[in-house]
Design an enzyme around this catalytic site. Structure first.
Site, PDB file in Angstrom:
ATOM      1  N   GLU A   6      68.487  46.318  88.018  1.00 43.05           N
ATOM      2  CA  GLU A   6      69.320  45.423  87.201  1.00 43.05           C
ATOM      3  C   GLU A   6      69.193  45.688  85.700  1.00 43.05           C
ATOM      4  O   GLU A   6      69.494  44.806  84.887  1.00 43.05           O
ATOM      5  CB  GLU A   6      68.970  43.969  87.504  1.00 43.05           C
ATOM      6  CG  GLU A   6      69.287  43.589  88.945  1.00 43.05           C
ATOM      7  CD  GLU A   6      69.348  42.096  89.104  1.00 43.05           C
ATOM      8  OE1 GLU A   6      70.447  41.592  89.392  1.00 43.05           O
ATOM      9  OE2 GLU A   6      68.304  41.427  88.938  1.00 43.05           O
ATOM     10  N   HIS A  17      65.382  38.363  81.510  1.00 39.46           N
ATOM     11  CA  HIS A  17      66.037  37.945  82.753  1.00 39.46           C
ATOM     12  C   HIS A  17      64.985  37.381  83.693  1.00 39.46           C
ATOM     13  O   HIS A  17      63.930  37.982  83.861  1.00 39.46           O
ATOM     14  CB  HIS A  17      66.727  39.137  83.418  1.00 39.46           C
ATOM     15  CG  HIS A  17      67.113  38.889  84.854  1.00 39.46           C
ATOM     16  ND1 HIS A  17      67.919  37.832  85.230  1.00 39.46           N
ATOM     17  CD2 HIS A  17      66.775  39.528  86.010  1.00 39.46           C
ATOM     18  CE1 HIS A  17      68.071  37.849  86.556  1.00 39.46           C
ATOM     19  NE2 HIS A  17      67.380  38.858  87.052  1.00 39.46           N
ATOM     20  N   HIS A  23      64.053  34.631  87.362  1.00 39.85           N
ATOM     21  CA  HIS A  23      64.413  33.838  88.535  1.00 39.85           C
ATOM     22  C   HIS A  23      63.697  32.485  88.491  1.00 39.85           C
ATOM     23  O   HIS A  23      63.372  31.932  89.544  1.00 39.85           O
ATOM     24  CB  HIS A  23      63.979  34.551  89.824  1.00 39.85           C
ATOM     25  CG  HIS A  23      64.594  35.883  90.071  1.00 39.85           C
ATOM     26  ND1 HIS A  23      64.210  36.681  91.128  1.00 39.85           N
ATOM     27  CD2 HIS A  23      65.579  36.566  89.429  1.00 39.85           C
ATOM     28  CE1 HIS A  23      64.914  37.811  91.114  1.00 39.85           C
ATOM     29  NE2 HIS A  23      65.750  37.752  90.094  1.00 39.85           N
ATOM     30  N   HIS A  34      70.959  33.242  91.607  1.00 41.48           N
ATOM     31  CA  HIS A  34      70.159  34.363  91.158  1.00 41.48           C
ATOM     32  C   HIS A  34      69.108  33.960  90.108  1.00 41.48           C
ATOM     33  O   HIS A  34      67.918  34.100  90.343  1.00 41.48           O
ATOM     34  CB  HIS A  34      71.121  35.424  90.607  1.00 41.48           C
ATOM     35  CG  HIS A  34      70.476  36.708  90.204  1.00 41.48           C
ATOM     36  ND1 HIS A  34      71.176  37.871  90.073  1.00 41.48           N
ATOM     37  CD2 HIS A  34      69.194  37.016  89.879  1.00 41.48           C
ATOM     38  CE1 HIS A  34      70.355  38.855  89.692  1.00 41.48           C
ATOM     39  NE2 HIS A  34      69.147  38.355  89.574  1.00 41.48           N
TER      40      HIS A  34
END
Lengths: 240, 240, 240, 240
Positions: A84, A103, A105, A173
């Site tokens: 990603e 980024h 989760h 996500h």
């Protein structure tokens, strides 16, 4: 996002800070085995530094790679990379003001991306939320997928959804935060998590969140979270 | 569940991994004093390896026993065994594709088994939930009990309820996850817990969970959770 | 509560276990600075052993005192005592089957004592809840108070409200669990906390809790929580 | 708030306790990188002691500064100070009975300041809440701001809103507790957090909170939280 110029960092201290950022994100429970943090290379703004494929808490300086906007290592490194990494390249491409991206989760962030309620700034530490945190739904641009932003097209769609905001939720996500420096992107990822956690506890209730102007003023005081960074850094250094 | 063949593991590394799996489950707060994890013996598929009666965090290689599908130790070991080892034997018997099983009392998993709402996949890490996670109610097959799956008949009823799914909730008790390898069963037990925790916070709300196809695609990328396993393993090794 | 006779413990191992119980309660987040655990003296059933006034996590063998049912130290000890030791004396007086008592301020237990919903057994580990966990409201017997059970009259009112149950909630204060041995009272205090935490997350929802008979059967298997005790003890010993 | 005179503390032990208080607040998860604690100087009641600008967990004796009610260091110290030290000066000015103040961003406290429900005392440890915990909304006195109480005018408005109470919530920001000694202000900040956390889990439900008289009686027994202080202090000392 105000873009206050910081003194340029030499590469060595930038690498060291990026490793610390990885470990802070793990220590602050913002990331688990997944998630990543990058910084734009100040000497070559079309490149960015990010770990190779590895859980953030395990990252060392040897694991950092420099990628171009095609997401290829500029020095021919053959190690496995984050699938990603296109999250990073496409946001850097569209947003010259962005110098660092995180980024994650974080579970509460995931939850706020699926619960149908708009994220609002509950306190001044999360003032950046006041300008809006859009929800990126990968299905709108890419149909049925494995939910991963693992190519340039998906990365571009995310970057476009982010627009001028300081963060975005990703349905099913996680989320992304950006900043004008590493500690701002990291700080925002921490407070995005806390704000999401708080708001998820009062879904459906009317709450006295910050007004837009309050949020803007509060955010303008959170340029690099120096008191946090100091504390967070000392915590991870003590674990070494 | 896709059943991708992994390279056969020698017994010594399998035992070592099984001990680590026990300790990971404790470290990740998936199990407390209860719960257990097993692996099918690749050299003798009608046998499985599991700890003797012991809290998972305390398990060492000396505590591992090899059981046949009658749940008897194949080497005549006389030590006390888990009364619920029939969960494992009966699932292995019915599901040749299953190579590893985890049983837990994770509180949020318990909660999702009694709250009357179907578990749905909230994010890609829990994609396996998309194919359905049935709720096993021991009362339907066995009437009034102490809730334990402590004989072959109860084990078989649970295995039948599980069907082709990758996990099952157990009313008033806990849950089970299965996998095509140890790290998949363990990884699914972690993400079952996180997904249950998230969903339990939005009961009764309409949420934008993964579509079936998104869940299937996401799950197909979660074969053995290597990045997690690496991180989780290093964490428990550091505690030694 | 079934009262299975355990082998009599010598005083030295009983003192050692009582210290460990204090530290387990702190380690398992059942108590904070407050709360206490006692055992009836098997050699003199009208006496009980309990720490002097001290946070449970700090208790050592030197801090244990032996009290009679007037709550006076039998050896003339002059150190400050828990003001609420009457919780223990009056329950021991009324309930010959009770050999150990735990009092806590576990937050979720406090919450279940004020939220107006009856506690129900959500899983087999908390089977003892099935026989009922009454809510003691000190105001009914003593009017306006500081909420403390700090004399024999208040202790007696609590013991009477407890009746034959294995635990009681105390409005605006906390809870009590009792057992036929130390590890049962401690184990019940842990699972009372977990069950309260779970139920507090689904207030107002219909939940599939254990039937009375399931709860009774499950509880009869939880006589002394040996697997838990082993794990919990090793955890606190490792901290020494 | 009852103002029981404590024995005067010498400056050296007061400094040492203030450092410990900073670290306790971090260890008990009452503060993160932000928040601060101060004590009035017993030898010069128009001065107070507080750390320079620093995350509480990092504070040492060298970081403590003595400020007058204009918030200037009395010894000409040039180091950066907390921008919100005016919270302290203005409360000390208006409330001669107050000897110590704690300001925090505890997430549950933040939440109770925006959710529109009045904080009530759920258990005896939080009895001080019974006399009322007003919600300070900076917008009413200062219009659109960055939410910070960073000048004397804002500090005075907060102090006036606090009135004779033992604590105040601050919309979109956090909260304040005061006490007749350091350990009381600290203890109240801990129990404000726990009570807020509990109440936030039952918003909109009718709960059996303490009656005013019960709360008053309970609070009068919580003058300095000695059992807590002892425990909390030993915990942070063990980390050194």
């Amino acid at each position: 996002m105000k873009n206050i110029p910081s003194p340029p960092q030499d590469r060595s201290s930038l690498l060291s800070d990026l490793v610390i950022a990885n470990r802070i994100l793990a220590d602050q429970d913002v990331v688990d085995g997944y998630g990543h943090v990058s910084v734009r290379n100040p000497a070559e703004p079309n490149h960015f530094l990010i770990s190779r494929w590895l859980a953030p808490d395990l990252v060392t300086e040897d694991d950092i790679v420099e990628l171009n906007f095609d997401c290829d290592p500029v020095n021919g490194d053959k190690r496995k990379l984050y699938s990603e990494r296109f999250i990073h390249s496409e946001i850097y491409r569209l947003r010259p003001d962005v110098k660092s991206i995180v980024h994650t989760h974080s579970p509460s962030v995931v939850l706020m991306g699926v619960c149908g309620e708009r994220l609002v700034p509950i306190y001044h530490m999360a003032g950046f939320i006041g300008a809006g945190v859009p929800v990126f739904d990968i299905r709108k641009s890419s149909g049925m997928t494995n939910m991963l932003v693992n190519d340039a097209k998906r990365g571009k769609a995310l970057a476009q959804k982010l627009g001028n905001a300081s963060g975005s939720l990703m349905r099913g996500h996680g989320g992304v935060t950006v900043g004008s420096c590493l500690s701002q992107a990291v700080g925002r990822s921490v407070y995005l998590k806390i704000n999401a956690e708080l708001q998820s506890r009062v879904l459906g209730r009317k709450i006295a969140s910050l007004a837009s102007e309050e949020a803007r003023l509060a955010d303008s005081g959170n340029q690099d979270f120096p008191k946090d960074w100091d504390l967070w850094k000392r915590k991870v250094m003590a674990k070494k």
